[in-house]
Design an enzyme around this catalytic site. Structure first.
Site, PDB file in Angstrom:
ATOM      1  N   CYS A  57      53.326  54.399  66.937  1.00 35.42           N
ATOM      2  CA  CYS A  57      51.432  54.595  66.918  1.00 35.42           C
ATOM      3  C   CYS A  57      50.611  55.881  66.239  1.00 35.42           C
ATOM      4  CB  CYS A  57      51.079  53.963  67.706  1.00 35.42           C
ATOM      5  SG  CYS A  57      51.730  53.665  69.698  1.00 35.42           S
ATOM      6  N   GLU A 119      55.202  62.592  78.250  1.00 34.00           N
ATOM      7  CA  GLU A 119      55.652  61.708  77.797  1.00 34.00           C
ATOM      8  C   GLU A 119      57.127  61.571  76.973  1.00 34.00           C
ATOM      9  OE1 GLU A 119      55.654  59.534  74.960  1.00 34.00           O
ATOM     10  OE2 GLU A 119      55.225  60.742  73.711  1.00 34.00           O
ATOM     11  N   GLN A 121      58.526  58.823  75.858  1.00 30.57           N
ATOM     12  CA  GLN A 121      59.121  58.320  75.223  1.00 30.57           C
ATOM     13  C   GLN A 121      58.939  58.286  73.118  1.00 30.57           C
ATOM     14  OE1 GLN A 121      56.072  55.655  73.754  1.00 30.57           O
ATOM     15  NE2 GLN A 121      56.938  53.466  73.413  1.00 30.57           N
ATOM     16  N   GLY A 194      54.977  41.025  70.854  1.00 26.71           N
ATOM     17  CA  GLY A 194      55.946  41.555  70.252  1.00 26.71           C
ATOM     18  C   GLY A 194      57.232  41.557  71.120  1.00 26.71           C
ATOM     19  N   ALA A 195      58.418  42.477  71.008  1.00 24.42           N
ATOM     20  CA  ALA A 195      59.112  42.262  72.266  1.00 24.42           C
ATOM     21  C   ALA A 195      59.685  43.841  72.519  1.00 24.42           C
ATOM     22  CB  ALA A 195      59.982  41.105  72.089  1.00 24.42           C
ATOM     23  N   GLY A 196      58.846  44.758  71.409  1.00 29.24           N
ATOM     24  CA  GLY A 196      59.942  46.170  71.214  1.00 29.24           C
ATOM     25  C   GLY A 196      59.645  46.897  72.626  1.00 29.24           C
ATOM     26  N   GLU A 197      59.733  48.401  71.682  1.00 27.90           N
ATOM     27  CA  GLU A 197      59.462  49.238  73.202  1.00 27.90           C
ATOM     28  C   GLU A 197      58.463  49.385  74.203  1.00 27.90           C
ATOM     29  OE1 GLU A 197      60.987  53.691  73.677  1.00 27.90           O
ATOM     30  OE2 GLU A 197      61.080  53.193  72.243  1.00 27.90           O
ATOM     31  N   MET A 198      57.302  49.100  73.054  1.00 24.58           N
ATOM     32  CA  MET A 198      56.485  49.165  73.983  1.00 24.58           C
ATOM     33  C   MET A 198      55.327  48.395  74.394  1.00 24.58           C
ATOM     34  SD  MET A 198      53.337  51.638  73.876  1.00 24.58           S
ATOM     35  CE  MET A 198      53.713  52.653  73.002  1.00 24.58           C
ATOM     36  N   ILE A 199      56.224  47.116  74.355  1.00 24.76           N
ATOM     37  CA  ILE A 199      55.683  45.871  75.475  1.00 24.76           C
ATOM     38  C   ILE A 199      56.227  45.829  76.471  1.00 24.76           C
ATOM     39  CG2 ILE A 199      55.859  43.367  74.891  1.00 24.76           C
ATOM     40  CD1 ILE A 199      53.353  44.360  73.322  1.00 24.76           C
TER      41      ILE A 199
END
Length: 425
Positions: A57, A119, A121, A194-199
């Protein structure tokens, strides 16, 4: 061998421009194939360019390695892929090569180039990108070595420094901002799109505040249900968004959609149904999930990844000592990689020397076997074998000693002395 990188990130390019160059993980393989094919078509010197693409992102970066650098071609290709002019791309991009490219990769992996200093991530995202490049057959020994070393350096930075201590993620920043709008987050209903890592990360932070309800909207209902069950929430399909948007006080979205999923009209209708009770919305996606015009609505508080920058940068000054320590670790890692890369330049010559010596050895062995088969004395054969190998090895050096002018012969003599007259230690 040359290494180069081309990229744009949250400090060099606005959100909407970054969105033009965002690649979902499942797009990486065909995109890499297109990039590598374009090199071969443009220049016969680049038939086997190594390549990797990191797209998050906050950044899109292309890393390449080949015998000859082709940075201008990389710029032209990326500009075409995003539908912009090369000049516009250059004005918002950074181009790095050799130790500069390696240092940048090491800093990104270590969290020093992130919006959220330290971070973790990004390291996982880089590893996913490199696995995708490897699966696509685009990763050669040079880039593989560079990225594996960057991962090792990132681990050392994280264990030897306090770079990640008390870092504020975008997910945590979202919770802080929401708490400023709603007096009690326990009374709010939250929708995650959404259902990814960030969510997953955002839902974890919000769930810690015990909201009244959590709902996950996802294209794949099964995946949405799996994530929702972790937080005692419910799931719904993306197609239900327009009709159910009014139910939620907080909306956090981050998908890989190339077009906005939540439009101005849908939000206006939701506000009307809510009798203009405020809505807090966070768009963590690049490209955007929520139309930018929504921000102008009076009862909506919409934040994008760029809007969160000021919040997540708080407290970074206290970690400057850790940054200096991390930079030292990175410098050592870059020097080690460049030494390895320099040594790689001698590999073809070493291979040629080994092949030539093996040819000489094979020829002299064949000659010796023939003499032995004829009944020649074994000592005589061994003497001839050793003399033949010695003459072949010294022939080139002897010829050079008799060639050229006096200055050239003197330089040759010094080189030959260094190579052949070394004393055994």
């Amino acid at each position: 061998m040359s290494v180069w990188a081309l990229g744009l990130n949250h400090t060099t390019a606005p959100l909407d421009l970054r969105g033009r160059f965002a690649f979902a993980l499942d797009q990486i393989a065909p995109t890499l194939q297109s990039l590598r094919s374009s090199f071969g078509a443009a220049d016969s010197r680049h038939p086997q360019v190594e390549a990797a693409i990191i797209s998050t992102c906050n950044r899109t970066e292309i890393y390449c390695a080949a015998d000859h650098m082709a940075l201008d071609h990389t710029v032209d290709w990326l500009a075409r892929s995003g539908g912009v002019s090369p000049a516009l791309l250059r004005s918002h991009a950074y181009a790095l090569h050799d130790d500069g490219a390696a240092r940048h990769a090491f800093r990104v992996a270590s969290g020093l180039d992130s919006m959220v200093l330290g971070e973790a991530q990004i390291l996982g995202q880089m590893k996913d990108a490199i696995r995708a490049a490897e699966t696509a057959g685009a990763l050669g020994s040079t880039l593989n070595q560079m990225f594996q070393r960057s991962f090792a350096v990132a681990k050392e930075v994280r264990t030897a420094t306090e770079i990640g201590a008390h870092s504020i993620s975008m997910a945590a920043a979202s919770v802080r901002l929401a708490a400023q709008l709603f007096e009690d987050l326990q009374q709010t209903r939250i929708l995650f799109v959404g259902a990814g890592e960030m969510i997953d990360l955002a839902a974890t932070h919000f769930a810690a505040r015990h909201p009244k309800a959590i709902t996950i909207a996802n294209r794949t209902l099964e995946r949405g249900e799996k994530l929702a069950s972790r937080f005692g929430g419910k799931s719904m399909r993306l197609a239900e968004l327009p009709t159910r948007l009014a139910e939620f006080d907080i909306v956090v979205s981050c998908t890989a959609s190339t077009l906005p999923l939540i439009g101005l009209g849908a939000v206006e209708r939701a506000l009307k149904q809510r009798k203009h009770r405020p809505m807090f919305m966070v768009d963590l996606a690049v490209p955007r999930d929520i139309e930018p015009e929504v921000k102008a609505l009076e009862d909506v508080y919409l934040y994008t990844v760029d809007d969160l920058a000021q919040v997540v940068q708080q407290g970074q000054a206290s970690r400057q000592a850790a940054v200096a320590q991390a930079e030292g670790i990175i410098d050592a890692g870059v020097q080690s990689f460049m030494h390895w890369l320099d040594q790689r330049g001698a590999v073809p010559l070493i291979q040629q020397l080994n092949a030539q010596a093996d040819d000489w050895r094979t020829a002299e062995l064949a000659r010796a076997r023939k003499l032995l088969a004829k009944g020649e004395d074994i000592d005589t054969v061994l003497e001839a074998l050793s003399r033949g190998l010695t003459q072949k090895m010294l022939h080139g050096a002897m010829a050079e000693l008799h060639a050229g002018d006096a200055t050239a012969r003197e330089q040759t003599a010094q080189t030959i002395s260094r190579l052949f007259l070394r004393k055994e230690r």
